[in-house]
Design an enzyme around this catalytic site. Structure first.
Site, PDB file in Angstrom:
ATOM      1  N   LYS A  68      33.089  31.072  31.131  1.00  0.00           N
ATOM      2  CA  LYS A  68      34.011  31.859  30.731  1.00  0.00           C
ATOM      3  C   LYS A  68      35.080  32.385  31.512  1.00  0.00           C
ATOM      4  O   LYS A  68      34.987  32.072  32.905  1.00  0.00           O
ATOM      5  CB  LYS A  68      33.102  33.034  30.263  1.00  0.00           C
ATOM      6  CG  LYS A  68      32.520  34.135  31.478  1.00  0.00           C
ATOM      7  CD  LYS A  68      31.802  35.013  30.678  1.00  0.00           C
ATOM      8  CE  LYS A  68      31.061  35.901  31.818  1.00  0.00           C
ATOM      9  NZ  LYS A  68      30.189  36.698  31.336  1.00  0.00           N
ATOM     10  N   TYR A 104      59.494  46.722  48.610  1.00  0.00           N
ATOM     11  CA  TYR A 104      59.750  48.084  47.689  1.00  0.00           C
ATOM     12  C   TYR A 104      59.215  49.306  48.330  1.00  0.00           C
ATOM     13  O   TYR A 104      58.166  49.101  48.841  1.00  0.00           O
ATOM     14  CB  TYR A 104      59.102  47.592  46.459  1.00  0.00           C
ATOM     15  CG  TYR A 104      59.762  46.601  45.428  1.00  0.00           C
ATOM     16  CD1 TYR A 104      61.082  46.722  45.204  1.00  0.00           C
ATOM     17  CD2 TYR A 104      59.068  45.576  45.199  1.00  0.00           C
ATOM     18  CE1 TYR A 104      61.480  45.787  44.522  1.00  0.00           C
ATOM     19  CE2 TYR A 104      59.477  44.474  44.551  1.00  0.00           C
ATOM     20  CZ  TYR A 104      60.876  44.661  43.935  1.00  0.00           C
ATOM     21  OH  TYR A 104      61.291  43.628  43.171  1.00  0.00           O
TER      22      TYR A 104
HETATM   23  C1  LIG Z   1      28.829  36.609  32.508  1.00  0.00           C
HETATM   24  C2  LIG Z   1      27.584  36.269  31.958  1.00  0.00           C
HETATM   25  C3  LIG Z   1      26.452  35.858  32.680  1.00  0.00           C
HETATM   26  C4  LIG Z   1      26.654  35.076  33.979  1.00  0.00           C
HETATM   27  O1  LIG Z   1      26.608  36.394  35.043  1.00  0.00           O
HETATM   28  P1  LIG Z   1      26.987  36.073  36.722  1.00  0.00           P
HETATM   29  O2  LIG Z   1      26.605  37.311  37.229  1.00  0.00           O
HETATM   30  O3  LIG Z   1      28.145  35.720  36.830  1.00  0.00           O
HETATM   31  O4  LIG Z   1      25.808  34.989  36.919  1.00  0.00           O
HETATM   32  C5  LIG Z   1      25.282  35.710  32.084  1.00  0.00           C
HETATM   33  N1  LIG Z   1      25.109  36.077  30.748  1.00  0.00           N
HETATM   34  C6  LIG Z   1      25.852  36.835  30.150  1.00  0.00           C
HETATM   35  C7  LIG Z   1      25.500  37.291  28.739  1.00  0.00           C
HETATM   36  C8  LIG Z   1      27.051  37.076  30.518  1.00  0.00           C
HETATM   37  O5  LIG Z   1      27.871  37.706  29.977  1.00  0.00           O
END
Ligand SMILES: *Cc1c(COP(=O)(O)O)cnc(C)c1O
Length: 400
Positions: free
Chosen positions: A49, A279
């Site tokens: 993701k 800045y």
């Molecule tokens: C993002 C996510 C993961 C992965 O988590 P990590 O800590 O990056 O391994 C796993 N399960 C769900 C439901 C998630 O949203």
């Protein structure tokens, strides 16, 4: 917008002002390290993701599948479509909530597997698929809440949930899952409570002969913490990218950072003592200095909160960033580094000679987590896939 792929003369490592390097050798190594923790029957889902945590979803997904992952996990329908459109065939779980008809139709069309969190939502899916006259059932994943208070049906009502969904036309239950809230903490109290609730739900479903074919609970931290949390599948994000969720989870396997962030010096100037920089003049030179301007800024993902605190690496030296970090550029004190010129490469995250700076270092300094640092690198930076030799585990230990 013209990309560098369409204009090869702009090939980033030759001339771009800034880019993200993705070491595919490290990614494969990390996938294999996780595989080595799992029995052959346990599936490894590569969580890709948010553009694979900023690494580039398609390349990461392809590489992770080649190296031993068998599932892909995304948060949204467009993220899933991007992978399918690139030709990826592996099963894809969409972990975010989906309710709209358009998204349900897209999921059926692209064979993306939804997370269902309530009977009502399951009914909407079933009815929408019926209206589409879908020819084959959609595999769905039922999520129960065991203590995260985000998505999921109450764990104590798992039997009712499964019993409701199972007979619905056009849906096939592929798995039951839940998500852990505190798996990266040394104190296991909440983790154990969530695990117990998950197990209680499983036992009740088993007794009613309603147990879904697969069960999963673990993110990276839980995968590293305890094999009793692996069930039939693990959902690994952060660890694939070579980072540990917490220091106490470092010892199980060797992970190698996948991302390096680099940028070029675009301009060098000598300034007198008393010069105010950037800045707000939040930095004033206390002596004559040589300043280098670097073509990367907060719009690219370098947190502005690191202004006057960031250190970068140039040709084996450390250099201090000075003044406010701007949207597209930042300034360095390079007085102590001889012979630098415009075009020279600066490493912001990664290693250079004896020095290593990782997302964990930035996260600590900005009071956030490495996940957010990684996701912060946005589209303006080209992602360049490279295959670099891995550092020895001993060197990797000293990182972050
Ligand atoms: C993002 C996510 C993961 C992965 O988590 P990590 O800590 O990056 O391994 C796993 N399960 C769900 C439901 C998630 O949203």
């Amino acid at each position: 917008m013209l990309s560098w792929e369409q204009t090869p003369s702009l090939e980033p490592m030759r001339c771009c002002r800034a880019w993200v390097e993705i070491n595919l050798a490290a990614l494969k190594h990390n996938v294999q390290q996780f595989r080595s923790l799992l029995p052959a029957a346990t599936q490894l889902m590569a969580v890709v993701k948010a553009n694979a945590y900023g690494h580039g979803a398609v390349t990461v997904a392809q590489t992770a599948l080649q190296a031993g992952a068998s599932w892909l996990g995304v948060a949204t329908v467009p993220e899933g479509i991007e992978l399918r459109a690139a030709g990826l065939q592996a099963p894809i779980l969409v972990m975010g909530a989906v309710n709209s008809t358009a998204e349900i139709e897209a999921m059926a069309h692209w064979r993306l597997q939804p997370t269902l969190v309530s009977p009502k939502q399951a009914l909407v899916f079933s009815e929408t698929l019926a209206q589409m006259a879908a020819t084959r059932p959609l595999e769905v994943h039922l999520k129960i809440d065991t203590g995260m208070a985000r998505l999921g049906y109450p764990w104590a009502e798992a039997v009712d949930f499964v019993r409701f969904v199972q007979p619905l036309p056009h849906l096939t239950i592929a798995s039951l899952y839940s998500h852990l809230a505190t798996a990266d903490e040394p104190d296991r109290t909440v983790l154990q409570q969530q695990q117990q609730r998950f197990n209680t739900a499983i036992a009740a479903l088993h007794q009613q002969r309603l147990l879904p074919p697969r069960l999963h609970l673990a993110n990276t931290a839980a995968t590293l913490a305890d094999s009793a949390l692996h069930y039939d599948q693990v959902r690994v994000g952060l660890g694939l990218y070579g980072l540990y969720p917490a220091p106490h989870l470092r010892h199980r396997i060797d992970l190698q950072p996948v991302m390096q962030v680099k940028a070029r010096i675009t301009h060098i100037q000598a300034v007198p003592a008393g010069t105010g920089v950037s800045y707000g003049h939040k930095y004033v030179c206390d002596r004559p200095m040589r300043l280098a301007v670097v073509g990367i800024g907060y719009a690219d993902g370098v947190p502005r909160a690191l202004s006057n605190r960031l250190q970068v690496m140039i040709q084996g030296h450390l250099a201090q960033q000075v003044g406010t970090i701007t949207m597209d550029q930042l300034m360095l004190d390079v007085t102590h580094i001889p012979h630098l010129q415009a075009g020279d490469v600066v490493t912001l995250l990664g290693c250079d000679g004896q020095h290593t700076i990782g997302p964990d270092d930035w996260a600590t300094m900005t009071n956030t987590i490495s996940w957010e640092i990684l996701c912060g690198f946005k589209h303006r930076l080209p992602r360049i896939a490279v295959e670099r030799p891995l550092s020895t585990p001993a060197t990797a230990q000293s990182q972050g």
